[in-house]
Design a protein around this motif. Structure first.
Motif: not given
Length: 401
Positions: A71-72, A77-78, A84-89, A109-114
């Motif tokens: 999915l990544l 996620p884009l 709205k989300i935190v992208v949890e890997i 692009q400003g997403y937060t990764l966990a």
């Protein structure tokens, strides 16, 4: 196809709600054990963002959502707004060149990764450099391993999230170690079981709580309670003008509000306000979860093929955390509240006809699918109805908050 989703709160060190993790619960025909991660996340995104709308499920809070390697790479996620989300890997995602590039694009692009269920390995450093949050299983990870992990991560600009924090002691320990966020059920038990002296103001509120819990309460008595409390009046009008009711015209007076709601809903609203005030030193999410439980229990009772008193089931859910809210033993609290023997036995010692509803709440919140299937059969509820009932419960709680 109907499927189940649930949410688990994530708190900051002040026990204020920071975010939710959205959890996939399987479908009517297949449990989560038989669903791969890609399908689970795809179904979750479809329901949460395309079908129901995120505001119903999480309000204004961001949602942690698990993403698989595939999915990544597909840049899924884009398709979701970055706020709205935190992208949890997931922990099994390999830090290949392609994955690192995909994650760089998300961060740019400003997403937060966990990074989920984190166990340190040098090969993960390219992902560690991009992540903002590291999630560590606080129960399964030995203390010395946590110390070593924190030492290795000290040079990175990261926030730490402790998962599966089950007790207040674990919560306090995680704070001392430097964790910023906390996920688990540490708030679901009283911090200290003791006879707690209530202030004069809280004693008055508890008396009102007992009055509102009586089946013989009249609309006139409820009106008197509201008329002497400006706070309740204000909250009542705000609730009735919330999105939950979709009213074309605003409710402007308490008299109009009482006429619109009626005795049952008015009683419930005052219950909420009183419980919120009594537990003002507890996380807001505790009251919100009690509200979700209350409405969910009621709706399950109404959907059952058996004969249940849905009003009593509402009280059951609403009072399911009251021992935690008051830091007092449940048996002592139940002695002072005029609720039915069925509600008392379920809350006091998990026995009687209503105990299964409390089991369902816990099973649903903790992803225990097999136990859920058996419990739904026990109360005579077709599980295909459950997703809609749960979402209605979330919408109800959001309206009150």
């Amino acid at each position: 196809m109907d499927f189940f989703i649930a949410r688990q709160p994530i708190f900051n060190a002040h026990r204020k709600l920071y975010a939710y993790e959205l959890l996939y619960r399987g479908t009517q025909d297949a449990t989560i054990e038989n669903i791969n991660g890609e399908r689970a996340t795809s179904s979750l995104i479809s329901s949460a963002f395309l079908t129901e709308g995120l505001e119903v499920i999480s309000g204004t809070r961001p949602c942690f959502i698990n993403f698989t390697e595939d999915l990544l790479l597909k840049k899924i996620p884009l398709s979701i707004p970055k706020n709205k989300i935190v992208v949890e890997i997931l922990e099994d995602v390999r830090p290949t060149k392609e994955i690192v590039e995909a994650c760089k694009q998300l961060v740019n692009q400003g997403y937060t990764l966990a990074l989920d269920d984190f166990v340190y390995h040098k090969s993960l450093e390219p992902l560690i450099e991009l992540a903002e949050i590291i999630k560590i299983d606080f129960r399964l990870t030995p203390v010395d391993t946590i110390h070593k992990t924190l030492y290795r991560l000290r040079r990175f600009n990261l926030k730490l999230l402790a998962e599966k924090v089950e007790t207040i002691e674990e919560f306090s320990h995680a704070i001392k170690l430097g964790f910023t966020y906390f996920q688990g059920y540490f708030f679901s038990r009283p911090e200290n079981i003791r006879i707690k002296e209530l202030t004069a103001a809280k004693i008055n509120m508890f008396r009102l709580l007992a009055e509102v819990s009586l089946k013989s309460t009249t609309l006139e008595k409820l009106h008197k309670i509201i008329s002497v409390d400006i706070s309740i009046s204000y909250k009542l009008l705000r609730f009735l003008n919330s999105a939950y009711f979709y009213r074309l015209e605003k409710v402007k007076t308490v008299k109009h509000a009482i006429a619109y709601l009626g005795e049952r809903e008015l009683r419930r609203f005052i219950l909420l306000v009183l419980i919120s005030e009594l537990s003002s030193d507890k996380p807001d999410e505790l009251v919100r979860m009690a509200l979700v439980r209350a409405k969910f229990c009621e709706l399950l009772g109404e959907a059952s093929s058996f004969s249940y008193d849905s009003s009593e089931l509402f009280l059951l859910g609403m009072f399911s955390f009251i021992d935690v809210m008051l830091d007092s033993p449940m048996t002592q609290i139940m002695e002072k509240l005029p609720v039915s023997p069925l509600v008392k036995s379920a809350l006091n010692d998990q026995s009687g006809d209503y105990a299964v509803f409390l089991d369902i709440m816990r099973f649903y919140e903790r992803k225990q699918i097999l136990q859920l299937d058996m419990a739904f059969r026990e109360i005579g509820v077709d599980d295909s109805q459950v997703p809609e009932l749960y979402l209605k419960s979330l919408k109800y709680a959001n309206g009150l908050f």
